[in-house]
Design a protein around this motif. Structure first.
Motif, short mmCIF file in Angstrom:
data_model
loop_
_atom_site.label_atom_id
_atom_site.label_comp_id
_atom_site.label_asym_id
_atom_site.label_seq_id
_atom_site.Cartn_x
_atom_site.Cartn_y
_atom_site.Cartn_z
N GLY A 1 48.80 38.70 47.02
CA GLY A 1 49.36 38.61 48.37
C GLY A 1 49.83 37.22 48.72
O GLY A 1 50.29 36.45 47.86
N ALA A 2 49.68 36.86 49.99
CA ALA A 2 50.20 35.59 50.50
C ALA A 2 49.58 34.38 49.81
O ALA A 2 50.21 33.33 49.72
N GLY A 3 48.34 34.50 49.32
CA GLY A 3 47.71 33.41 48.60
C GLY A 3 47.90 33.52 47.10
O GLY A 3 48.27 32.56 46.42
N GLY A 4 47.65 34.69 46.53
CA GLY A 4 47.65 34.86 45.09
C GLY A 4 49.00 34.71 44.43
O GLY A 4 49.11 34.08 43.37
N ALA A 5 50.05 35.28 45.02
CA ALA A 5 51.37 35.24 44.39
C ALA A 5 51.94 33.83 44.30
O ALA A 5 52.37 33.40 43.23
N PRO A 6 51.97 33.04 45.40
CA PRO A 6 52.48 31.68 45.27
C PRO A 6 51.58 30.78 44.41
O PRO A 6 52.08 29.87 43.74
N LEU A 7 50.27 31.03 44.40
CA LEU A 7 49.38 30.26 43.53
C LEU A 7 49.73 30.54 42.06
O LEU A 7 49.84 29.61 41.25
N ALA A 8 49.91 31.81 41.72
CA ALA A 8 50.28 32.16 40.35
C ALA A 8 51.64 31.56 39.97
O ALA A 8 51.82 31.08 38.86
N LEU A 9 52.57 31.58 40.92
CA LEU A 9 53.88 30.97 40.66
C LEU A 9 53.74 29.50 40.33
O LEU A 9 54.30 29.02 39.33
N ARG A 10 53.01 28.77 41.15
CA ARG A 10 52.88 27.33 40.91
C ARG A 10 52.18 27.04 39.59
O ARG A 10 52.59 26.16 38.83
N LEU A 11 51.11 27.80 39.27
CA LEU A 11 50.42 27.59 38.01
C LEU A 11 51.32 27.91 36.83
O LEU A 11 51.32 27.21 35.81
N GLY A 12 52.11 28.97 36.96
CA GLY A 12 53.04 29.31 35.89
C GLY A 12 54.12 28.25 35.72
O GLY A 12 54.52 27.92 34.59
N GLN A 13 54.60 27.71 36.82
CA GLN A 13 55.59 26.63 36.75
C GLN A 13 55.02 25.39 36.08
O GLN A 13 55.75 24.64 35.42
N ARG A 14 53.73 25.17 36.24
CA ARG A 14 53.08 24.00 35.65
C ARG A 14 52.64 24.25 34.21
O ARG A 14 52.01 23.39 33.59
N GLY A 15 52.94 25.43 33.66
CA GLY A 15 52.70 25.68 32.25
C GLY A 15 51.39 26.35 31.92
O GLY A 15 51.07 26.52 30.74
N LEU A 16 50.60 26.76 32.89
CA LEU A 16 49.35 27.45 32.60
C LEU A 16 49.60 28.92 32.30
O LEU A 16 50.51 29.54 32.87
N ARG A 17 48.79 29.47 31.43
CA ARG A 17 48.84 30.90 31.13
C ARG A 17 47.94 31.60 32.15
O ARG A 17 46.73 31.36 32.21
N VAL A 18 48.54 32.49 32.95
CA VAL A 18 47.87 33.03 34.13
C VAL A 18 47.84 34.55 34.06
O VAL A 18 48.87 35.19 33.74
N LEU A 19 46.70 35.13 34.39
CA LEU A 19 46.58 36.57 34.58
C LEU A 19 46.39 36.85 36.06
O LEU A 19 45.46 36.31 36.68
N VAL A 20 47.24 37.67 36.65
CA VAL A 20 47.10 38.11 38.03
C VAL A 20 46.54 39.53 38.02
O VAL A 20 47.10 40.41 37.36
N VAL A 21 45.46 39.74 38.74
CA VAL A 21 44.79 41.04 38.79
C VAL A 21 45.07 41.67 40.14
O VAL A 21 44.74 41.09 41.19
N GLU A 22 45.67 42.85 40.14
CA GLU A 22 46.00 43.55 41.38
C GLU A 22 45.39 44.95 41.34
O GLU A 22 45.66 45.73 40.42
N GLN A 23 44.59 45.24 42.36
CA GLN A 23 43.92 46.54 42.41
C GLN A 23 44.91 47.67 42.64
O GLN A 23 44.70 48.80 42.19
N GLY A 24 46.00 47.37 43.33
CA GLY A 24 47.00 48.40 43.60
C GLY A 24 48.13 48.39 42.58
O GLY A 24 47.96 48.02 41.42
N ASP A 25 49.29 48.81 43.05
CA ASP A 25 50.44 48.96 42.17
C ASP A 25 51.67 48.43 42.89
O ASP A 25 51.60 48.04 44.05
N PHE A 26 52.81 48.43 42.22
CA PHE A 26 54.06 48.11 42.89
C PHE A 26 54.38 49.20 43.91
O PHE A 26 54.13 50.39 43.67
N LEU A 27 54.89 48.78 45.04
CA LEU A 27 55.25 49.73 46.09
C LEU A 27 56.63 50.29 45.81
O LEU A 27 57.57 49.56 45.49
N ARG A 28 56.73 51.60 45.92
CA ARG A 28 58.02 52.25 45.76
C ARG A 28 58.34 52.98 47.07
O ARG A 28 57.66 53.93 47.42
N VAL A 29 59.35 52.53 47.76
CA VAL A 29 59.80 53.19 48.98
C VAL A 29 61.29 53.43 48.84
O VAL A 29 62.08 52.49 48.83
N GLU A 30 61.67 54.68 48.69
CA GLU A 30 63.07 55.02 48.50
C GLU A 30 63.79 55.11 49.83
O GLU A 30 63.25 55.65 50.81
#
Length: 520
Positions: free
Chosen positions: A25-54
């Motif tokens: 969410g608002a904390g996890g996604a930008p944190l993962a982005l910054r760590l990935g930009q800095r070259g760290l290998r990151v695993l993001v764990v999400e209990q849910g799934d991608f939202l699909r709204v047609e």
């Protein structure tokens, strides 16, 4: 339609990672982005799934009301991006006024003592990343800024512009609401009426998935495991060592030197509690009994200024606020809060059949506004644990006198502009909850240090709404995003200085990364 997740479902949980981020969410996604930009290998764990709204057929609105998608508005939202998927764009790209300058004043704390004073450059980065449109004009509560907003304010719709002119003409200053939208040349936003409390089928709202998670995955360093639950945080005495996960009924241990919990309220506090050990019998970070304490947020009431005898057109309305009462009023020397116009939403669909016709009449002939002040944190307010379960909670105390004064100021401002208002007196709502895993310099009153690391446990961080010590009186999401980016730089800096373990290869940039922009 949101991105299909089949590509990401086979994320390898048998590999070691530099960092594991729990939540997207608002904390996890930008944190993962910054760590990935800095070259760290990151695993993001999400209990849910991608939202699909047609989206429906031709001529149907781009947005789907949250109550229609999830069954009810207050339903648990477990999707990639979290609650940012459905919140108003101001809740994603919002004012900086939760920085030290205003949150400490509203909380009656000494100025200059908050870790938020170091957030200025990260607010600016967050505003660029989330494409925030805004301007400081007319907002006396706006803290000093080094540079202007990255995009100009959104235009007022015709009848909203008339309301703004009449408010200004009668002596009430208005300010542009900062909004995070993909609006402008080449952008996807059409400024429709189905935005606030709606899921956008155009990907035009800068939610955490669109603005951070997708760019994070694009770095190639960030890996996402959806439909995966974190059961425990693993520690070795005073250091994080990894996580215990469950995906499709199978448990996995994932090792990492850094674990960041970004599960929101009450998720983050509960996970720290459920990960207790013999060395930490009351929960990780709970040696002083602070875990779950100091719940705070916003005290909120609603106002409906009647602006037209005709049914209002279906247009975007969330473009102005009244912030001049933030520090008080001529006959009220105490800080109050803000008044904001909301987007158009069919709230009457959530009322009883008996009330629905009247509610719809009000909603289609008036602007929906809310007035908001701070519900202050106290040690007594928070979560009550029953073993490893949530046994209950104590709500923060609402400052009813201040809220009533703000209500009177708002009603009077609209009345002088020629708009009678419906502002029913009722118990305030509690919005934008913060606290329960808050940061601070003193372990006796906080769970985290100013870098969002758990006191006494190296490598364990929490970055989300529960991290904030107070809420000020404006939306909190941009502060969470800025904290996540700052924490990412801190974590990457620590990783760069750490000796490389045998058999592990780390590629960590020594300098902060240039912010990636979310793709159109």
């Amino acid at each position: 339609m949101h991105r299909d997740d089949e590509v990401w479902r086979d994320t390898d949980l048998t590999q070691p990672y530099d960092a594991v981020v729990i939540g997207s969410g608002a904390g996890g996604a930008p944190l993962a982005l910054r760590l990935g930009q800095r070259g760290l290998r990151v695993l993001v764990v999400e209990q849910g799934d991608f939202l699909r709204v047609e989206r429906g057929g031709a001529g149907t609105p781009p947005g789907k009301f949250i109550a229609e998608v999830m069954g009810r508005r207050d339903a648990s939202i477990r999707v990639v991006g979290g609650r940012t998927e459905s919140t108003a764009p101001r809740s994603t790209g919002c004012a900086r006024a939760t920085s030290a300058r205003s949150s400490t004043r509203l909380a009656s704390r000494p100025p200059g003592r908050s870790p938020m004073t170091k957030l200025e450059p990260y607010y600016e980065q967050a505003e660029r990343l989330y494409r925030v449109h805004g301007a400081p004009d007319g907002d006396p509560s706006e803290p000093p800024r080094a540079n202007p907003y990255p995009h100009p304010p959104l235009p007022h719709g015709p009848f909203v512009a008339d309301v703004v002119r009449r408010l200004e003409r009668t002596g009430t200053r208005t300010a542009a609401i900062p909004n995070g939208l993909d609006y402008g040349p080449g952008g996807k936003c059409v400024l429709c009426s189905t935005c606030d409390a709606h899921y956008c089928t155009l990907d035009a709202k800068m939610d955490a998935e669109t603005a951070s998670m997708r760019p994070a995955l694009a770095t190639g360093n960030v890996h996402l495991a959806t439909q995966t639950e974190c059961l425990r945080l693993l520690t070795d005495g005073d250091r994080a060592t990894g996580v215990l996960l469950r995906r499709h009924g199978v448990e996995h241990v994932v090792r990492a030197d850094v674990v960041a919990v970004c599960g929101g309220l009450p998720g983050s506090a509960m996970l720290l509690r459920q990960s207790r050990t013999a060395r930490h019998p009351e929960g990780l970070g709970n040696a002083q009994g602070v875990l779950g304490r100091y719940l705070a947020g916003h005290s909120v009431g609603m106002i409906f200024p009647f602006v037209s005898w005709k049914t209002l057109p279906a247009v975007y309305t969330k473009t102005f606020a009244i912030n001049e009462f933030y520090d008080g009023a001529p006959d009220w020397p105490y800080p109050t809060g803000v008044v904001q116009i909301a987007g158009q939403m069919p709230f009457w669909k959530e009322t009883s059949r008996l009330v629905r016709p009247v509610a719809k009449l009000i909603g289609t002939h008036s602007l929906m506004c809310f007035y908001m002040t701070e519900a202050l944190p106290t040690r007594e307010a928070g979560l009550a644990f029953d073993g490893d379960r949530l046994g209950g909670r104590v709500e923060p105390v609402h400052n009813l006198q201040t809220l009533a004064r703000l209500r009177g100021l708002a009603v009077d401002a609209f009345r002088r502009a020629g708009y009678p208002s419906l502002a029913r007196k009722r118990a305030p709502y509690l919005w934008h909850e913060v606290g329960t895993v808050r940061f601070g310099a003193d372990p006796a009153t906080s769970v985290l240090d100013p870098d969002c690391q758990v006191h006494g446990i190296k490598g364990l961080y929490v970055v989300d709404a529960s991290t904030l010590p107070s809420a000020g009186a404006v939306n909190t999401a941009l502060t969470i995003i800025a904290l996540a980016l700052r924490a990412g730089d801190h974590i990457a800096g620590q990783a760069a200085a750490r000796p490389v373990a045998a058999g592990r290869v780390e590629h960590v940039d020594a300098e902060p990364a240039v912010m990636l922009q979310a793709p159109h």
